[in-house]
Design an enzyme around this catalytic site. Structure first.
Site, mmCIF file in Angstrom:
data_model
loop_
_atom_site.group_PDB
_atom_site.id
_atom_site.type_symbol
_atom_site.label_atom_id
_atom_site.label_comp_id
_atom_site.label_asym_id
_atom_site.label_seq_id
_atom_site.Cartn_x
_atom_site.Cartn_y
_atom_site.Cartn_z
ATOM 1 N N SER A 116 60.300 25.965 20.586
ATOM 2 C CA SER A 116 60.067 27.198 19.841
ATOM 3 C C SER A 116 61.403 27.699 19.255
ATOM 4 C CB SER A 116 59.388 28.228 20.746
ATOM 5 O OG SER A 116 58.840 29.274 19.989
ATOM 6 N N ASP A 256 48.705 24.739 17.817
ATOM 7 C CA ASP A 256 49.995 25.405 17.927
ATOM 8 C C ASP A 256 50.123 26.571 16.958
ATOM 9 O OD1 ASP A 256 52.759 25.868 18.406
ATOM 10 O OD2 ASP A 256 53.132 23.717 18.625
ATOM 11 N N HIS A 283 51.015 25.745 21.827
ATOM 12 C CA HIS A 283 52.462 25.910 21.686
ATOM 13 C C HIS A 283 53.266 25.308 22.840
ATOM 14 C CE1 HIS A 283 55.810 27.712 19.605
ATOM 15 N NE2 HIS A 283 56.127 28.512 20.597
#
Length: 314
Positions: A116, A256, A283
């Site tokens: 991320s 995601d 995610h």
């Protein structure tokens, strides 16, 4: 409550390194003197902690040292709740990573894996062409926050109408700290952030840490994953991606929040790149499809081409 997964290995070493008047906490699984190129893992947020990425410590079973750390302002590193908002910058965290590598004595040879925001940081670091970087993994990351917002708007449009209405009302009123907003937020998170519900303990621990001290997260990102109003809102690395010289692996999940529209520039602009998509994940493929995630990353770090889905279908 989930049992502690056996692929979360105990640390062989923990410590802190001085940085900018503060201390960066780190955790090493394995032996940094083994001669095997270590993997440095960078957590998300900005403002999260390393805990939710601890399953990657299982990569040390093959003899590869794995380093987790908490970025400054978070977790076991020094907290700075009173810092001026202007203190929290991309450059700060790039400098901290540089300092960590030097402090651990591995700046001459290492791999990076960022998840991320950690992948955004990894890209920012790699475009500077640091001499010691061998391979880069960017997991579940956008190449720009504008594209992240485009993806979020598209995913939000698929939420139940009453949920999206609640989100919009509280965002408009500035009441994103209300229980109603958090309840609606969870609907999105359960679909697009982590589909293992209830979240495993190490994931819950990282979310709790943000709640306990949201200084960095609120300053740089905003009140939620999909409402970015912080200092990162105009961030982009797209025009600099051709400067990345090392082999790069891109990872994302089918569900995601880092949707293909936000990820694709990495695939199109980085010269030596491959992209693997995890069909059952959102995610956090490292949590949602742990065994496959570890296998794909292990193969890539070992110099082999990991198998996986073809991103061209997007």
């Amino acid at each position: 409550m989930h049992d502690q997964p056996d692929y979360i290995l105990p640390a062989d070493r923990e410590g802190t390194i001085a940085f900018d008047g503060s201390r960066t906490w780190y955790r090493v699984t394995g032996d940094l003197d083994s001669g095997v190129v270590p993997l440095v893992v960078m957590h998300g947020g900005p403002g999260c902690t390393h805990d939710y990425l601890l399953r990657l410590s299982a990569l040390a079973r093959d003899g590869r040292p794995v380093i987790h750390y908490d970025q400054i302002g978070n977790g076991r590193s020094t907290h700075l709740p009173g810092a001026d908002p202007s203190y929290w910058t991309v450059e700060l965290f790039v400098a901290e990573l540089d300092n960590l590598l030097a402090g651990l004595g591995i700046a001459d040879s290492y791999h990076l894996l960022g998840q991320s925001w950690g992948g955004m940081l990894g890209a920012e670091f790699a475009v500077r062409r640091p001499a010691g970087l061998q391979r880069l993994v960017i997991a579940d990351s956008p190449a720009s926050m504008r594209l992240w917002s485009v993806a979020a708007d598209s995913l939000r449009a698929e939420l139940p109408a009453e949920v999206e209405k609640t989100l919009r009302q509280h965002e408009g009123a500035g009441t994103t700290d209300s229980p109603e907003y958090h309840e609606a937020m969870k609907v999105y998170y359960d679909r697009h952030v982590c589909r293992v519900v209830p979240n495993p303990p190490e994931v819950a621990m990282s979310f709790a840490a943000i709640e306990d001290n949201p200084t960095v997260y609120h300053t740089m990102n905003g009140p939620s994953e999909f409402h970015c109003i912080g200092s990162l809102r105009s961030w982009s690395v797209i025009d600099r991606l051709p400067q990345i010289e090392v082999p790069t692996l891109i990872i994302s999940g089918h569900y995601d929040e880092a949707a293909p529209v936000a990820v694709r520039p990495f695939f199109e602009q980085i010269p030596d790149v491959r992209w693997r998509i995890f069909d059952k994940s959102s995610h956090m493929p490292h949590v949602e499809e742990t065994e496959r995630f570890l296998s794909v990353v292990r193969s890539f770090l070992d110099g082999a081409e990991p198998d996986g889905a073809d991103p061209a279908r997007f």
